[in-house]
Design a protein around this motif. Structure first.
Motif, PDB file in Angstrom:
ATOM      1  N   HIS A   1      -2.024 -65.993 -45.496  1.00  0.00           N
ATOM      2  CA  HIS A   1      -0.646 -65.393 -45.251  1.00  0.00           C
ATOM      3  C   HIS A   1      -0.201 -65.116 -44.006  1.00  0.00           C
ATOM      4  O   HIS A   1       1.153 -65.009 -43.776  1.00  0.00           O
ATOM      5  CB  HIS A   1      -0.098 -64.606 -46.410  1.00  0.00           C
ATOM      6  CG  HIS A   1      -0.579 -63.100 -46.012  1.00  0.00           C
ATOM      7  ND1 HIS A   1       0.217 -62.341 -45.085  1.00  0.00           N
ATOM      8  CD2 HIS A   1      -1.698 -62.493 -46.333  1.00  0.00           C
ATOM      9  CE1 HIS A   1      -0.349 -61.110 -45.003  1.00  0.00           C
ATOM     10  NE2 HIS A   1      -1.420 -61.063 -45.678  1.00  0.00           N
ATOM     11  N   LYS A   2      -1.230 -64.975 -42.921  1.00  0.00           N
ATOM     12  CA  LYS A   2      -0.681 -65.026 -41.554  1.00  0.00           C
ATOM     13  C   LYS A   2      -0.422 -66.288 -41.085  1.00  0.00           C
ATOM     14  O   LYS A   2      -0.107 -66.660 -39.764  1.00  0.00           O
ATOM     15  CB  LYS A   2      -1.752 -64.441 -40.837  1.00  0.00           C
ATOM     16  CG  LYS A   2      -1.996 -62.972 -41.413  1.00  0.00           C
ATOM     17  CD  LYS A   2      -1.000 -61.823 -41.267  1.00  0.00           C
ATOM     18  CE  LYS A   2      -1.352 -60.431 -42.008  1.00  0.00           C
ATOM     19  NZ  LYS A   2      -2.223 -59.775 -41.341  1.00  0.00           N
TER      20      LYS A   2
ATOM     21  N   ASP B   1     -12.932 -58.345 -44.861  1.00  0.00           N
ATOM     22  CA  ASP B   1     -13.365 -57.360 -44.074  1.00  0.00           C
ATOM     23  C   ASP B   1     -14.424 -56.358 -44.714  1.00  0.00           C
ATOM     24  O   ASP B   1     -15.491 -55.870 -44.350  1.00  0.00           O
ATOM     25  CB  ASP B   1     -12.425 -56.463 -43.430  1.00  0.00           C
ATOM     26  CG  ASP B   1     -11.630 -57.162 -42.340  1.00  0.00           C
ATOM     27  OD1 ASP B   1     -12.184 -58.239 -41.718  1.00  0.00           O
ATOM     28  OD2 ASP B   1     -10.445 -57.015 -42.081  1.00  0.00           O
TER      29      ASP B   1
ATOM     30  N   ASP C   1     -12.571 -60.066 -36.964  1.00  0.00           N
ATOM     31  CA  ASP C   1     -11.610 -60.230 -37.988  1.00  0.00           C
ATOM     32  C   ASP C   1     -10.600 -61.148 -37.297  1.00  0.00           C
ATOM     33  O   ASP C   1      -9.918 -60.956 -35.980  1.00  0.00           O
ATOM     34  CB  ASP C   1     -10.796 -58.887 -38.147  1.00  0.00           C
ATOM     35  CG  ASP C   1      -9.662 -58.751 -38.751  1.00  0.00           C
ATOM     36  OD1 ASP C   1      -8.791 -60.006 -38.875  1.00  0.00           O
ATOM     37  OD2 ASP C   1      -9.190 -57.857 -39.614  1.00  0.00           O
TER      38      ASP C   1
ATOM     39  N   MET D   1     -11.759 -57.342 -33.851  1.00  0.00           N
ATOM     40  CA  MET D   1     -10.725 -58.452 -34.043  1.00  0.00           C
ATOM     41  C   MET D   1     -10.690 -59.350 -32.871  1.00  0.00           C
ATOM     42  O   MET D   1     -10.772 -59.162 -31.715  1.00  0.00           O
ATOM     43  CB  MET D   1      -9.564 -57.608 -34.300  1.00  0.00           C
ATOM     44  CG  MET D   1      -8.863 -57.123 -33.168  1.00  0.00           C
ATOM     45  SD  MET D   1      -7.813 -55.415 -33.968  1.00  0.00           S
ATOM     46  CE  MET D   1      -6.785 -56.228 -34.885  1.00  0.00           C
TER      47      MET D   1
ATOM     48  N   ALA E   1      -7.916 -52.467 -42.249  1.00  0.00           N
ATOM     49  CA  ALA E   1      -9.069 -52.891 -43.228  1.00  0.00           C
ATOM     50  C   ALA E   1     -10.485 -52.756 -42.793  1.00  0.00           C
ATOM     51  O   ALA E   1     -11.380 -52.708 -43.481  1.00  0.00           O
ATOM     52  CB  ALA E   1      -8.817 -54.524 -43.496  1.00  0.00           C
TER      53      ALA E   1
ATOM     54  N   GLY F   1      -8.302 -62.042 -49.754  1.00  0.00           N
ATOM     55  CA  GLY F   1      -7.448 -61.760 -48.120  1.00  0.00           C
ATOM     56  C   GLY F   1      -8.468 -61.368 -47.272  1.00  0.00           C
ATOM     57  O   GLY F   1      -9.636 -61.255 -47.508  1.00  0.00           O
ATOM     58  N   ALA F   2      -7.994 -61.080 -46.010  1.00  0.00           N
ATOM     59  CA  ALA F   2      -8.756 -60.758 -44.974  1.00  0.00           C
ATOM     60  C   ALA F   2      -9.253 -59.325 -45.266  1.00  0.00           C
ATOM     61  O   ALA F   2     -10.308 -58.927 -44.792  1.00  0.00           O
ATOM     62  CB  ALA F   2      -7.920 -60.880 -43.711  1.00  0.00           C
ATOM     63  N   THR F   3      -8.312 -58.407 -45.997  1.00  0.00           N
ATOM     64  CA  THR F   3      -8.993 -56.955 -46.365  1.00  0.00           C
ATOM     65  C   THR F   3     -10.298 -57.171 -46.987  1.00  0.00           C
ATOM     66  O   THR F   3     -11.167 -56.473 -46.840  1.00  0.00           O
ATOM     67  CB  THR F   3      -7.816 -56.391 -47.219  1.00  0.00           C
ATOM     68  OG1 THR F   3      -6.376 -56.113 -46.454  1.00  0.00           O
ATOM     69  CG2 THR F   3      -8.271 -54.975 -47.357  1.00  0.00           C
TER      70      THR F   3
ATOM     71  N   HIS G   1      -7.772 -53.334 -37.199  1.00  0.00           N
ATOM     72  CA  HIS G   1      -6.997 -53.218 -38.539  1.00  0.00           C
ATOM     73  C   HIS G   1      -7.449 -52.179 -39.311  1.00  0.00           C
ATOM     74  O   HIS G   1      -8.665 -51.844 -39.579  1.00  0.00           O
ATOM     75  CB  HIS G   1      -6.801 -54.574 -39.112  1.00  0.00           C
ATOM     76  CG  HIS G   1      -5.813 -54.876 -40.416  1.00  0.00           C
ATOM     77  ND1 HIS G   1      -5.986 -54.344 -41.390  1.00  0.00           N
ATOM     78  CD2 HIS G   1      -4.645 -55.314 -40.299  1.00  0.00           C
ATOM     79  CE1 HIS G   1      -4.931 -54.804 -42.249  1.00  0.00           C
ATOM     80  NE2 HIS G   1      -3.922 -55.193 -41.495  1.00  0.00           N
TER      81      HIS G   1
ATOM     82  N   SER H   1      -7.336 -64.863 -43.229  1.00  0.00           N
ATOM     83  CA  SER H   1      -6.232 -64.894 -44.301  1.00  0.00           C
ATOM     84  C   SER H   1      -5.311 -65.962 -44.501  1.00  0.00           C
ATOM     85  O   SER H   1      -5.146 -66.727 -43.180  1.00  0.00           O
ATOM     86  CB  SER H   1      -5.596 -63.535 -44.167  1.00  0.00           C
ATOM     87  OG  SER H   1      -4.391 -63.438 -45.020  1.00  0.00           O
TER      88      SER H   1
ATOM     89  N   ASN I   1      -3.384 -57.090 -34.259  1.00  0.00           N
ATOM     90  CA  ASN I   1      -1.982 -57.361 -34.904  1.00  0.00           C
ATOM     91  C   ASN I   1      -0.844 -56.747 -34.402  1.00  0.00           C
ATOM     92  O   ASN I   1       0.326 -57.025 -34.708  1.00  0.00           O
ATOM     93  CB  ASN I   1      -2.371 -56.909 -36.289  1.00  0.00           C
ATOM     94  CG  ASN I   1      -3.014 -55.693 -36.717  1.00  0.00           C
ATOM     95  OD1 ASN I   1      -3.926 -55.371 -36.222  1.00  0.00           O
ATOM     96  ND2 ASN I   1      -2.173 -54.986 -37.454  1.00  0.00           N
TER      97      ASN I   1
ATOM     98  N   ALA J   1      -7.861 -62.663 -38.709  1.00  0.00           N
ATOM     99  CA  ALA J   1      -6.513 -62.900 -39.446  1.00  0.00           C
ATOM    100  C   ALA J   1      -5.389 -63.173 -38.512  1.00  0.00           C
ATOM    101  O   ALA J   1      -4.504 -64.268 -39.032  1.00  0.00           O
ATOM    102  CB  ALA J   1      -6.319 -61.654 -40.141  1.00  0.00           C
ATOM    103  N   GLN J   2      -5.387 -62.654 -37.207  1.00  0.00           N
ATOM    104  CA  GLN J   2      -3.948 -62.919 -36.578  1.00  0.00           C
ATOM    105  C   GLN J   2      -4.311 -64.398 -35.558  1.00  0.00           C
ATOM    106  O   GLN J   2      -3.534 -64.455 -34.777  1.00  0.00           O
ATOM    107  CB  GLN J   2      -3.728 -61.693 -35.628  1.00  0.00           C
ATOM    108  CG  GLN J   2      -3.293 -60.607 -36.401  1.00  0.00           C
ATOM    109  CD  GLN J   2      -1.903 -60.908 -37.018  1.00  0.00           C
ATOM    110  OE1 GLN J   2      -1.180 -61.873 -36.587  1.00  0.00           O
ATOM    111  NE2 GLN J   2      -1.462 -60.079 -38.121  1.00  0.00           N
TER     112      GLN J   2
HETATM  113  C1  LIG Z   1      -3.045 -58.839 -41.848  1.00  0.00           C
HETATM  114  C2  LIG Z   1      -4.388 -58.490 -41.478  1.00  0.00           C
HETATM  115  C3  LIG Z   1      -5.361 -58.163 -42.411  1.00  0.00           C
HETATM  116  C4  LIG Z   1      -5.309 -58.111 -43.975  1.00  0.00           C
HETATM  117  O1  LIG Z   1      -5.089 -59.378 -44.416  1.00  0.00           O
HETATM  118  P1  LIG Z   1      -4.755 -59.537 -45.811  1.00  0.00           P
HETATM  119  O2  LIG Z   1      -5.059 -60.790 -46.079  1.00  0.00           O
HETATM  120  O3  LIG Z   1      -3.388 -59.129 -45.907  1.00  0.00           O
HETATM  121  O4  LIG Z   1      -5.588 -58.727 -46.750  1.00  0.00           O
HETATM  122  C5  LIG Z   1      -6.487 -57.823 -41.687  1.00  0.00           C
HETATM  123  N1  LIG Z   1      -6.758 -57.851 -40.355  1.00  0.00           N
HETATM  124  C6  LIG Z   1      -5.686 -58.218 -39.607  1.00  0.00           C
HETATM  125  C7  LIG Z   1      -6.029 -58.313 -38.123  1.00  0.00           C
HETATM  126  C8  LIG Z   1      -4.454 -58.667 -40.098  1.00  0.00           C
HETATM  127  O5  LIG Z   1      -3.655 -58.960 -39.284  1.00  0.00           O
END
Ligand SMILES: *Cc1c(COP(=O)(O)O)cnc(C)c1O
Length: 382
Positions: A205-206, A79, A180, A151, A106, A74-76, A104, A203, A155, A182-183
Motif C-alpha cells: 500500500h505504499k 518486520d 525495511d 531501513m 514496526a 504487510g511490512a509490519t 519505523h 508492503s 518514512n 516499505a518506502q
Molecule cells: C508503512 C511502513 C511500514 C508498515 O507497513 P504496513 O504494510 O502498513 O504494515 C513499515 N515500515 C515502513 C518504513 C513503513 O513506511
C-alpha cells in the motif's frame, strides 16, 4: 467543499485503478476466487497460478527468486517475522541485534519485545541527515551479533541508506542484514543480490497496491532460517501459515509490475514536483528543511516552520491532507521521535510537517499547497 489535496503518499497511496481492476477479477464466483491451496480442482489450480504469477512480479522488482518471497499481511508483519523469527531461530549463534532509533515502529517495537525476551539490542543514533554510516555500524558489531536491521528509506525524512556499504560491514562480521524496504520499493532500484540484502520487508500500500498485504524476502541460504510466528498448515514453506488472500496478492503483484514498468517515470515526475515545491517555498521566510534533499528520495519533504505551532498550522492547512509525524496521545502531542533522533529540538519538531508526493500528484496540487502554506503561515505569524 472540495476534497483536500492529498500529499500524504508516505502514509499510504491510493490503489492504482489498474490494480483495482485485477483485484476485482479475483473475488466473485465468475472470477478466480478459490483457495490457492485447493489441489483437487481446477479453480484451486487457477488461484494458485495467479498467486505464483504475482510472486514472480514481486520477486522481479527486487532481483529475487520467486521461491524467496513469503506473503505477509504487510511490512509490519514482515518486520516482526524477520526480527523475531530470525533471532529465535539463531539463538544458539548469538543474541545480539543492531538497529537504529529512527526505524519505523514496526521494527522499534519488535526490537523492544525481543529485549524483553532476553535478546540484546544496540540502538544506533543517526547523523543529522537521518543515516547510519558504515563506520558507526562497524563499531556496534560484536562477536555475538547475528542480525542488523536498518531501513532503506526513512518514512518521515525520505533519506536513503547506502545499503551496499552497510551490507559489507554486516557480512564482514558474519551477521545477516534485514532491510525495511516499505518506502523504497519501486522508488529506488532495490536489488537484493547487488545490495547484499538477506531479508527485505515489503508492503503493497505504499506503492499503489492494497492495504493488508506485504511480503518478506528471505534469501535462500543455509544460514538464513526464520522461525514461523503464525502456525497452522505450513503455508509459505512453513514460515507463515494462513489461506493466501488471492485478490490482495494479485493486487500487490500488479502494483509491483507497474512499478517495474513505470517506476522511473514516476520518480522523474515526482522529482519535478519536488523541485517546483522547493522553489515555491524558497520565496517564503522562516521555513527550514528537516529533510536533507541531497541524500533523500524526492517523494518526502519534511519542513519546519518558524514561530508557528505545528498542530495550529495543520488546522489552518485543512485543505491539504498531510501529516505531522508526531504522535498524538489523549493527553499531549509528542514531538516526532525521528526528528528528535536526528537532533532537532522539541520546539522545532513540534512545528514540523511532512509533505509526500506520488504518481497522481499534479502541478496544480503543488501550487495549491504553496498558496495554502503562504496564506496560513502569514496569518498565524501576524
Ligand atoms: C508503512 C511502513 C511500514 C508498515 O507497513 P504496513 O504494510 O502498513 O504494515 C513499515 N515500515 C515502513 C518504513 C513503513 O513506511
Amino acid at each position: 467543499m472540495s476534497a483536500p489535496v492529498y500529499l500524504d503518499y508516505a502514509a499510504t497511496t491510493p490503489v492504482d485503478p489498474r490494480v483495482a481492476e485485477v483485484m476485482s477479477r479475483h473475488l466473485t464466483l465468475e472470477g478466480t476466487f478459490a483457495n490457492p491451496a485447493s489441489r483437487s480442482h481446477m479453480p484451486g489450480w487457477q488461484a494458485e497460478q495467479a498467486v505464483e504469477g504475482a510472486r514472480r512480479q514481486v520477486a522481479d522488482l527486487i532481483g529475487a527468486d520467486p521461491r524467496e518471497i513469503v506473503w505477509t499481511s504487510g511490512a509490519t508483519e514482515a518486520d516482526n517475522l524477520a526480527l523475531i523469527g530470525f533471532m529465535r531461530a539463531n539463538r544458539s549463534r548469538g543474541r545480539h541485534l543492531v538497529t537504529s532509533i529512527v526505524e519505523h515502529k514496526a521494527v522499534i517495537d519488535t526490537a523492544l519485545a525481543l529485549e524483553a525476551e532476553g535478546f540484546e539490542v544496540t540502538w544506533l543514533t543517526p547523523g543529522s541527515d537521518g543515516r547510519i554510516t558504515p563506520a558507526l555500524l562497524g563499531e556496534a558489531m560484536r562477536e555475538d551479533t547475528v542480525l542488523v536491521s536498518l531501513m532503506a528509506v526513512n518514512n518521515e525524512l525520505g533519506c536513503i541508506h547506502d545499503l551496499p556499504a552497510l551490507a559489507e560491514v554486516v557480512h564482514a562480521h558474519g551477521a545477516v542484514f534485514h532491510v525495511d524496504g516499505a518506502q523504497a520499493a519501486g522508488k529506488l532500484a532495490l536489488d537484493v543480490q547487488r545490495m547484499g540484502i538477506d531479508l527485505l520487508s515489503l508492503s503493497a500500500h505504499k506503492l499503489y497496491g492494497p492495504k493488508g498485504i506485504g511480503a518478506l524476502y528471505v534469501r535462500r541460504h543455509a544460514d538464513i532460517r526464520v522461525e514461523a510466528l503464525i502456525h497452522g498448515g505450513g503455508h509459505e514453506r512453513g514460515m507463515r501459515s494462513g489461506t493466501l488472500p488471492t485478490h490482495q496478492i494479485v493486487g500487490m503483484g500488479q502494483a509491483f509490475a507497474l512499478a517495474q514498468e513505470e517506476g522511473e517515470a514516476d520518480q522523474s515526475h515526482i522529482a519535478r514536483l519536488q523541485a517546483r515545491f522547493l522553489a515555491g517555498l524558497a520565496e517564503l521566510p522562516g521555513i527550514h528543511l528537516n529533510t536533507d534533499v541531497e541524500v533523500s528520495l524526492p517523494n518526502i519533504v519534511n519542513l519546519a516552520f518558524d514561530n508557528v505551532d505545528g498542530e495550529t498550522l495543520l488546522m489552518a492547512l485543512r485543505n491539504l491532507a498531510i501529516s505531522t509525524g508526531s504522535a498524538c496521545n489523549s493527553a499531549s502531542v509528542e514531538p516526532s521521535y525521528v526528528l528528535k533522533g536526528i537532533g532537532i529540538d522539541p520546539a522545532r519538531a513540534l512545528s514540523s510537517l511532512r509533505f509526500s508526493f506520488g504518481r497522481f500528484t499534479t502541478d496544480t496540487d503543488i501550487d495549491t499547497a504553496l498558496g495554502e502554506i503562504r496564506h496560513a503561515v502569514t496569518a498565524l505569524r501576524r
